[in-house]
Design an enzyme around this catalytic site. Structure first.
Site, PDB file in Angstrom:
ATOM      1  N   GLU A   1      18.030  59.025  42.616  1.00 47.72           N
ATOM      2  CA  GLU A   1      17.544  58.285  43.792  1.00 47.72           C
ATOM      3  C   GLU A   1      18.667  57.495  44.461  1.00 47.72           C
ATOM      4  OE1 GLU A   1      14.034  56.158  42.470  1.00 47.72           O
ATOM      5  OE2 GLU A   1      12.949  58.068  42.279  1.00 47.72           O
TER       6      GLU A   1
ATOM      7  N   CYS B   1      15.911  65.736  44.278  1.00 46.65           N
ATOM      8  CA  CYS B   1      14.938  66.092  43.238  1.00 46.65           C
ATOM      9  C   CYS B   1      15.593  66.799  42.043  1.00 46.65           C
ATOM     10  CB  CYS B   1      13.889  67.047  43.802  1.00 46.65           C
ATOM     11  SG  CYS B   1      12.725  66.286  44.933  1.00 46.65           S
TER      12      CYS B   1
ATOM     13  N   GLU C   1      14.588  69.455  40.469  1.00 48.48           N
ATOM     14  CA  GLU C   1      14.613  70.921  40.557  1.00 48.48           C
ATOM     15  C   GLU C   1      15.818  71.409  41.360  1.00 48.48           C
ATOM     16  OE1 GLU C   1      12.179  68.839  41.177  1.00 48.48           O
ATOM     17  OE2 GLU C   1      10.196  69.717  40.851  1.00 48.48           O
TER      18      GLU C   1
ATOM     19  N   CYS D   1       7.964  69.766  44.593  1.00 48.71           N
ATOM     20  CA  CYS D   1       7.613  69.378  45.961  1.00 48.71           C
ATOM     21  C   CYS D   1       7.868  70.563  46.908  1.00 48.71           C
ATOM     22  CB  CYS D   1       8.426  68.155  46.397  1.00 48.71           C
ATOM     23  SG  CYS D   1      10.130  68.542  46.850  1.00 48.71           S
TER      24      CYS D   1
ATOM     25  N   CYS E   1      11.531  71.668  47.364  1.00 52.20           N
ATOM     26  CA  CYS E   1      12.069  72.390  46.197  1.00 52.20           C
ATOM     27  C   CYS E   1      11.494  73.801  46.107  1.00 52.20           C
ATOM     28  CB  CYS E   1      11.799  71.608  44.919  1.00 52.20           C
ATOM     29  SG  CYS E   1      12.824  70.123  44.792  1.00 52.20           S
TER      30      CYS E   1
HETATM   31  N1  THU Z   1      10.772  64.247  42.454  1.00 53.46           N
HETATM   32  C1  THU Z   1      11.404  65.286  41.854  1.00 53.46           C
HETATM   33  O1  THU Z   1      12.477  65.116  41.249  1.00 53.46           O
HETATM   34  N2  THU Z   1      10.831  66.500  41.926  1.00 53.46           N
HETATM   35  C2  THU Z   1       9.645  66.774  42.543  1.00 53.46           C
HETATM   36  O2  THU Z   1       9.240  67.927  42.630  1.00 53.46           O
HETATM   37  C3  THU Z   1       8.870  65.688  43.107  1.00 53.46           C
HETATM   38  C4  THU Z   1       9.549  64.378  43.207  1.00 53.46           C
HETATM   39  C5  THU Z   1      11.353  62.909  42.350  1.00 53.46           C
HETATM   40  C6  THU Z   1      11.937  62.382  43.625  1.00 53.46           C
HETATM   41  C7  THU Z   1      11.852  60.888  43.394  1.00 53.46           C
HETATM   42  O3  THU Z   1      13.009  60.483  42.679  1.00 53.46           O
HETATM   43  C8  THU Z   1      10.639  60.712  42.489  1.00 53.46           C
HETATM   44  O4  THU Z   1      10.370  61.985  41.939  1.00 53.46           O
HETATM   45  C9  THU Z   1       9.411  60.189  43.196  1.00 53.46           C
HETATM   46  O5  THU Z   1       9.127  60.925  44.330  1.00 53.46           O
END
Ligand code: THU
Length: 141
Positions: free
Chosen positions: A47, A56, A58, A88, A91
């Protein structure tokens, strides 16, 4: 049986979640990508104080695989403590770009796993076909 071969992949995704940099959402995600040669590449979510720059798990795992010279990606595992969390939309698009028939492996809870195909997660997708490039392996709807 597919489930069995993905136990290790999911374990690698869980391990990567332990490195999650999630000071804003406090939501750890780990991902692991299985390549045709059997190699596994992991990634976690990273983040940023400028929230939109968050990357993300993935995509980090996929880009890790590609950056290491991999061209054949077979499966993408996603692990969260909550379980049942699917990639998401962004991804999904990136997974489809790199692997049109990828298995997506999710931890449902401590013992059960869910396996779906990327084309189930992203039907009616935009792809290279729309750009007039190679037909690839995508089903047209
Ligand atoms: N996040 C992922 O790493 N992968 C996903 O498929 C959904 C969301 C992360 C992004 C962020 O750091 C946290 O989850 C909350 O959205």
């Amino acid at each position: 049986m597919k489930e069995k071969k993905y136990v290790k992949l999911l374990a690698k995704a869980k391990e990567a979640a332990g490195n999650s940099y999630n000071k804003y959402s406090k939501f750890a995600v780990g991902s692991a990508v299985l390549c045709a040669n059997g190699k596994i590449y992991a990634g976690t979510n990273v983040e940023n104080a400028s929230y939109g720059l968050t990357s993300c798990a993935e995509r980090n795992a996929l880009f890790n695989a590609v950056s290491n010279g991999e061209t054949k990606i077979k499966a993408v595992a996603v692990w969260t403590k909550r379980g049942g969390v699917f990639p998401c939309g962004a991804c999904r698009q990136v997974i489809l770009e790199l692997s049109q028939n990828a298995d997506i492996i999710i931890n449902k809870n401590d013992k059960d796993i869910i396996i779906v195909n990327i084309q189930e997660l992203l039907p009616f997708s935009f792809s290279e076909i729309d750009l007039g490039l190679a037909a690839g392996k995508l089903k047209r709807q």
